[in-house]
Design an enzyme around this catalytic site. Structure first.
Site, PDB file in Angstrom:
ATOM      1  N   GLY A 127       3.039  -0.937   6.404  1.00 18.35           N
ATOM      2  CA  GLY A 127       3.697  -0.350   7.562  1.00 18.35           C
ATOM      3  C   GLY A 127       4.266  -1.392   8.509  1.00 18.35           C
ATOM      4  O   GLY A 127       5.437  -1.358   8.865  1.00 18.35           O
ATOM      5  N   SER A 128       3.434  -2.346   8.915  1.00 20.66           N
ATOM      6  CA  SER A 128       3.886  -3.391   9.846  1.00 20.66           C
ATOM      7  C   SER A 128       4.023  -4.753   9.187  1.00 20.66           C
ATOM      8  O   SER A 128       4.721  -5.622   9.702  1.00 20.66           O
ATOM      9  CB  SER A 128       2.911  -3.517  11.019  1.00 20.66           C
ATOM     10  OG  SER A 128       1.690  -4.095  10.578  1.00 20.66           O
ATOM     11  N   GLY A 129       3.315  -4.989   8.108  1.00 24.41           N
ATOM     12  CA  GLY A 129       3.280  -6.298   7.464  1.00 24.41           C
ATOM     13  C   GLY A 129       2.196  -7.201   8.005  1.00 24.41           C
ATOM     14  O   GLY A 129       1.870  -8.217   7.401  1.00 24.41           O
ATOM     15  N   GLY A 150      -1.266  -6.715   8.567  1.00 23.75           N
ATOM     16  CA  GLY A 150      -2.507  -6.752   7.784  1.00 23.75           C
ATOM     17  C   GLY A 150      -2.297  -7.376   6.422  1.00 23.75           C
ATOM     18  O   GLY A 150      -3.153  -8.117   5.921  1.00 23.75           O
ATOM     19  N   GLU A 151      -1.147  -7.108   5.838  1.00 25.96           N
ATOM     20  CA  GLU A 151      -0.832  -7.657   4.518  1.00 25.96           C
ATOM     21  C   GLU A 151      -0.732  -9.175   4.585  1.00 25.96           C
ATOM     22  O   GLU A 151      -1.215  -9.881   3.700  1.00 25.96           O
ATOM     23  CB  GLU A 151       0.464  -7.029   3.993  1.00 25.96           C
ATOM     24  CG  GLU A 151       0.348  -5.538   3.708  1.00 25.96           C
ATOM     25  CD  GLU A 151       0.343  -4.641   4.953  1.00 25.96           C
ATOM     26  OE1 GLU A 151      -0.078  -3.472   4.816  1.00 25.96           O
ATOM     27  OE2 GLU A 151       0.747  -5.083   6.042  1.00 25.96           O
ATOM     28  N   ARG A 204       7.948  -0.062   7.423  1.00 26.01           N
ATOM     29  CA  ARG A 204       8.306   0.983   8.393  1.00 26.01           C
ATOM     30  C   ARG A 204       9.139   0.435   9.543  1.00 26.01           C
ATOM     31  O   ARG A 204       9.522   1.178  10.439  1.00 26.01           O
ATOM     32  CB  ARG A 204       7.046   1.646   8.933  1.00 26.01           C
ATOM     33  CG  ARG A 204       6.314   2.461   7.883  1.00 26.01           C
ATOM     34  CD  ARG A 204       5.094   3.140   8.446  1.00 26.01           C
ATOM     35  NE  ARG A 204       4.467   3.976   7.432  1.00 26.01           N
ATOM     36  CZ  ARG A 204       3.181   4.271   7.411  1.00 26.01           C
ATOM     37  NH1 ARG A 204       2.376   3.803   8.363  1.00 26.01           N
ATOM     38  NH2 ARG A 204       2.694   5.035   6.459  1.00 26.01           N
ATOM     39  N   HIS A 262      10.545 -24.699   6.964  1.00 26.09           N
ATOM     40  CA  HIS A 262       9.607 -25.483   7.767  1.00 26.09           C
ATOM     41  C   HIS A 262       8.166 -25.370   7.307  1.00 26.09           C
ATOM     42  O   HIS A 262       7.394 -26.312   7.481  1.00 26.09           O
ATOM     43  CB  HIS A 262       9.671 -25.041   9.235  1.00 26.09           C
ATOM     44  CG  HIS A 262      10.928 -25.455   9.922  1.00 26.09           C
ATOM     45  ND1 HIS A 262      11.098 -25.310  11.278  1.00 26.09           N
ATOM     46  CD2 HIS A 262      12.085 -25.976   9.452  1.00 26.09           C
ATOM     47  CE1 HIS A 262      12.297 -25.737  11.614  1.00 26.09           C
ATOM     48  NE2 HIS A 262      12.917 -26.144  10.525  1.00 26.09           N
ATOM     49  N   ASN A 263       7.782 -24.218   6.771  1.00 25.25           N
ATOM     50  CA  ASN A 263       6.379 -23.980   6.449  1.00 25.25           C
ATOM     51  C   ASN A 263       6.091 -23.920   4.955  1.00 25.25           C
ATOM     52  O   ASN A 263       4.943 -23.747   4.564  1.00 25.25           O
ATOM     53  CB  ASN A 263       5.897 -22.683   7.107  1.00 25.25           C
ATOM     54  CG  ASN A 263       6.166 -22.673   8.590  1.00 25.25           C
ATOM     55  OD1 ASN A 263       6.978 -21.904   9.072  1.00 25.25           O
ATOM     56  ND2 ASN A 263       5.498 -23.549   9.315  1.00 25.25           N
ATOM     57  N   ASP A 272       0.869  -1.168   0.000  1.00 28.99           N
ATOM     58  CA  ASP A 272       0.000   0.000   0.000  1.00 28.99           C
ATOM     59  C   ASP A 272       0.906   1.218   0.000  1.00 28.99           C
ATOM     60  O   ASP A 272       2.109   1.099  -0.265  1.00 28.99           O
ATOM     61  CB  ASP A 272      -0.961  -0.023   1.197  1.00 28.99           C
ATOM     62  CG  ASP A 272      -0.254   0.072   2.543  1.00 28.99           C
ATOM     63  OD1 ASP A 272       0.994   0.129   2.576  1.00 28.99           O
ATOM     64  OD2 ASP A 272      -0.949   0.095   3.568  1.00 28.99           O
ATOM     65  N   HIS A 273       0.350   2.368   0.317  1.00 27.32           N
ATOM     66  CA  HIS A 273       1.142   3.601   0.298  1.00 27.32           C
ATOM     67  C   HIS A 273       2.357   3.532   1.217  1.00 27.32           C
ATOM     68  O   HIS A 273       3.399   4.102   0.901  1.00 27.32           O
ATOM     69  CB  HIS A 273       0.260   4.798   0.692  1.00 27.32           C
ATOM     70  CG  HIS A 273      -0.298   4.681   2.072  1.00 27.32           C
ATOM     71  ND1 HIS A 273      -1.432   3.943   2.341  1.00 27.32           N
ATOM     72  CD2 HIS A 273       0.120   5.193   3.243  1.00 27.32           C
ATOM     73  CE1 HIS A 273      -1.685   4.003   3.636  1.00 27.32           C
ATOM     74  NE2 HIS A 273      -0.762   4.758   4.206  1.00 27.32           N
TER      75      HIS A 273
END
Length: 161
Positions: free
Chosen positions: A71-73, A75-76, A114, A103-104, A8-9
């Site tokens: 920003g944090s990752g 929500g994405e 950010r 592993h995953n 996003d932005h």
């Protein structure tokens, strides 16, 4: 490898730099993010489209992974994980990037733009891309259980029942 990117932005500048870096490293980059800066844009559609493209490519036998960030990752990652067949992992250091694949068998990496420098983000993504799934039985079994729940809601019997 084909790399599907969405942001996003909050991650737009990172996305532009990262696309150039990945393309110069020989990857085919497909951008699913915004075409311009909009401080009120919404990441879910961008990330879901990138995740859908990863699944479509992988099912067609195309070697593909996804990169989503904001920003944090957080929500994405949540948005990408709503797509059947996606295993998106929030990554914040080299170890989590490696373990997500090893592993995953994660097929999407989520990063907080950010939270890290561009150099850190590049190192996480390069480690993620370079690390293969281990194929260990215990990891494959667990991934199979996640896929089964995703497909038909099945779970192992509750040991407390």
């Amino acid at each position: 490898m084909r790399i599907h990117i969405a942001t996003d932005h909050a991650g737009l500048e990172f996305s532009t730099q990262l696309q150039q870096h990945l393309a110069s490293s020989g990857h085919e980059v497909v951008d699913h993010g915004p075409v311009g800066y909009d401080p009120v844009d919404d990441y879910p559609s961008f990330c879901i489209r990138a995740a859908q493209a990863v699944v479509t490519d992988q099912r067609a036998g195309v070697e593909a992974l996804g990169v989503v960030f904001g920003g944090s990752g957080n929500g994405e990652q949540i948005a990408a994980n709503k797509v059947a067949g996606i295993r998106a992992a929030l990554v914040w250091n080299l170890s989590t990037a490696e373990l997500a694949r090893e592993h995953n068998d994660a097929n999407v990496i989520s990063i907080g733009a950010r939270q890290h420098t561009f150099e850190e983000v590049v190192s996480f993504i390069e480690r993620f891309i370079a690390t293969p799934f281990s194929g260990d039985d215990r990891h494959a079994r667990r991934i199979g259980k996640i896929a089964a729940f995703e497909t038909d809601g099945s779970l192992d019997p509750d040991p407390r029942a």
